[in-house]
Structure formats: C-alpha cells, structure tokens
Design a protein around this motif. Structure first.
Motif, short mmCIF file in Angstrom:
data_model
loop_
_atom_site.label_atom_id
_atom_site.label_comp_id
_atom_site.label_asym_id
_atom_site.label_seq_id
_atom_site.Cartn_x
_atom_site.Cartn_y
_atom_site.Cartn_z
N ASP A 81 -9.64 -8.76 -0.74
CA ASP A 81 -9.10 -9.16 0.56
C ASP A 81 -7.86 -8.34 0.90
O ASP A 81 -7.64 -7.95 2.06
N LEU A 82 -7.01 -8.09 -0.10
CA LEU A 82 -5.80 -7.31 0.12
C LEU A 82 -6.15 -5.88 0.50
O LEU A 82 -5.57 -5.30 1.43
N ILE A 83 -7.12 -5.30 -0.21
CA ILE A 83 -7.52 -3.92 0.08
C ILE A 83 -8.16 -3.82 1.45
O ILE A 83 -7.88 -2.88 2.22
N ALA A 84 -8.99 -4.79 1.81
CA ALA A 84 -9.63 -4.79 3.13
C ALA A 84 -8.58 -4.89 4.23
O ALA A 84 -8.68 -4.23 5.28
N THR A 99 0.82 -1.20 0.00
CA THR A 99 0.00 0.00 0.00
C THR A 99 0.86 1.26 0.00
O THR A 99 0.74 2.15 0.85
N CYS A 100 1.77 1.33 -0.95
CA CYS A 100 2.66 2.48 -1.18
C CYS A 100 3.30 2.22 -2.54
O CYS A 100 3.58 1.07 -2.87
N ALA A 101 3.51 3.27 -3.32
CA ALA A 101 4.00 3.08 -4.68
C ALA A 101 5.51 3.21 -4.82
O ALA A 101 6.05 3.04 -5.91
N ARG A 113 8.54 1.38 15.29
CA ARG A 113 8.27 2.00 16.59
C ARG A 113 6.78 2.02 16.90
O ARG A 113 6.37 1.81 18.05
N HIS A 114 5.97 2.27 15.89
CA HIS A 114 4.51 2.27 16.06
C HIS A 114 4.03 0.91 16.57
O HIS A 114 3.26 0.82 17.53
N ASP A 115 4.51 -0.16 15.94
CA ASP A 115 4.09 -1.50 16.34
C ASP A 115 4.61 -1.85 17.74
O ASP A 115 3.93 -2.54 18.51
N GLU A 116 5.80 -1.36 18.03
CA GLU A 116 6.40 -1.61 19.34
C GLU A 116 5.59 -0.94 20.46
O GLU A 116 5.32 -1.53 21.51
N VAL A 117 5.19 0.31 20.20
CA VAL A 117 4.46 1.08 21.21
C VAL A 117 3.01 0.60 21.37
O VAL A 117 2.50 0.49 22.48
N THR A 118 2.36 0.29 20.25
CA THR A 118 0.93 -0.05 20.28
C THR A 118 0.66 -1.54 20.45
O THR A 118 -0.45 -1.94 20.80
N GLY A 119 1.67 -2.37 20.19
CA GLY A 119 1.45 -3.81 20.24
C GLY A 119 0.75 -4.34 19.01
O GLY A 119 0.36 -5.51 18.96
N GLU A 120 0.57 -3.49 17.98
CA GLU A 120 -0.08 -3.90 16.75
C GLU A 120 0.96 -4.44 15.76
O GLU A 120 2.15 -4.27 15.95
N SER A 121 0.47 -5.10 14.73
CA SER A 121 1.37 -5.68 13.72
C SER A 121 0.97 -5.18 12.34
O SER A 121 -0.13 -5.47 11.86
N THR A 122 1.85 -4.41 11.74
CA THR A 122 1.56 -3.83 10.43
C THR A 122 1.99 -4.79 9.32
O THR A 122 3.07 -5.37 9.37
N GLY A 123 1.15 -4.93 8.30
CA GLY A 123 1.48 -5.74 7.13
C GLY A 123 1.05 -7.18 7.24
O GLY A 123 0.57 -7.65 8.28
#
Length: 232
Positions: free
Chosen positions: A148-151, A126-128, A198-208
C-alpha cells in the motif's frame, strides 16, 4: 531498498522493525538486508550488537531472512593542497534543479543504493536522505502493508514527474523560473522541499501521506480499565 540510520537509532527499534517484517511478510514478499560499517581501528560491527538485542527481545535472530553486508569504514581524507569544501548557502533553486539526479531511481552495481528511508517509528519515505522532506512520507510500515505504501508513492504526481524527467529539473515545467531563479537554499534536499510546496500550490495536488496513530484510551495509558460510564 530501505535505509535505517544506526548512528543514533536505538538498536531495539531496529530490531522491532526487523521482527515486524519477518513476522508479517514471506521471503517472496519482502527481503531484508542489513548493511553494517565498522571503524577500522576496532572492527566491531553494530550488527553483532543488533543480533544480541534481537535475541533478548524476540528470541533467535532470523538469519535465514535477514541478509547482511559487513564492511569497514575508511575515512575519505583530503589530499594535501586540495581545495576546501564549499557549501553554498545562496545558490538558486534552479541551479540545484539543473544539477540534480533522480533520487528516486535505484543505483545497482557493486553497491545497491537505498532509495527509501524508514524511520525508527515506522514512517516510510520515498527518498533515502536522513533530512528527507516530510512531504515525501507515504505511510507507516508498522501500521500498513508495504504494498500500500509503495502504491501510494507510485501514484504521487510529484514523484512521477521527477522520475519521468530524471531529476528535479523536470519541475521546470511546473514551477515558474521567476521563483526558482530568485529563491535560494543550501542543498538539493532543501530545494526539493521548496519545490514540493510550490508544485502542490500550482497543481492543487497533495504530495505525501501521514498515517494517523491509533487512538488509545486515556484509561489504558494510565493502566486502569475504562469505567462503564465512559470517563475522559
């Protein structure tokens, strides 16, 4: 809008993606466009070679499904006395953040700016940017449905925060300035990659999301049928 780099990507791989799209989606589900640049000295467009490659692999090129924009590349020459390009290598992440625009928002006008990158093996980001952070991958176009990818991308907390805040500056609410003002990097993309971690570390979320490749039996790779006893 997806971007597939043609500088080094084999055209048969681009043809495979086009064939997959027109074979698995209707024109109401997914539209396809190819933007081709030509050197003004020769004015030879790669799309002509792409059509020939597609015809050889899959039959007649689907002209009714693939839109085309053909342009001539004009070198952006520097003016006499113009200052040299400065590519800072010690710029704080915070400064990149404050100058960033929303890379995930489409720019529509005389030219529609791609907002996603599709790599030749089907991984969708989701970046060009061609040096896109790996954590912005949200699946594989050749193995999963585009919806599914877009969602999956739309449900990403990181992507949502950047969109809502109009750029990386939105991450100031999550990543402490004690980190962003002391950590340096060389580009917007580098700062984005650092901020995701850092975002994932602080929030506990997993990007990608990484799609697992289908398991292929070793015997199939060797061109021999598996034995009834089940070899390894």
């Amino acid at each position: 809008m997806l971007s597939v780099g043609e500088q080094t990507t084999p055209l048969e791989h681009v043809a495979r993606i086009l064939h997959h799209v027109v074979s698995h989606y209707s024109d109401r589900e997914l539209n396809v466009a190819v933007s081709s640049l030509a050197d003004p000295a020769v004015r030879e467009h790669k799309i002509d070679e792409l059509i020939t490659t597609y015809d050889a692999l899959y039959g007649s090129f689907p002209h009714d499904r693939v839109h085309s924009t053909m342009r001539v590349y004009l070198a952006n020459g520097r003016l006499d006395g113009q200052a040299p390009v400065n590519r800072p290598g010690h710029t704080p992440v915070a400064k990149w953040m404050d100058r960033c625009f929303d890379c995930f928002a489409p720019t529509v006008g005389a030219y529609v700016l791609p907002t996603s990158l599709l790599k030749e093996h089907g991984d969708w980001y989701t970046c060009a940017a061609f040096n896109v952070p790996e954590k912005l991958a949200f699946g594989n176009m050749l193995r999963e449905r585009a919806t599914d990818l877009i969602a999956r991308a739309n449900s990403s907390a990181y992507v949502a925060r950047v969109r809502a805040g109009g750029g990386l500056a939105a991450l100031h609410d999550v990543v402490p300035r004690s980190y962003t003002e002391k950590t340096t990097c060389t580009s917007f993309c580098d700062s984005c990659s650092l901020l995701i971690d850092r975002h994932d570390e602080v929030t506990g979320e997993s990007t990608g999301h990484r799609s697992l490749a289908p398991l292929i039996p070793v015997a199939a790779l060797l061109g021999r049928p598996e034995s009834s006893e089940g070899g390894r």
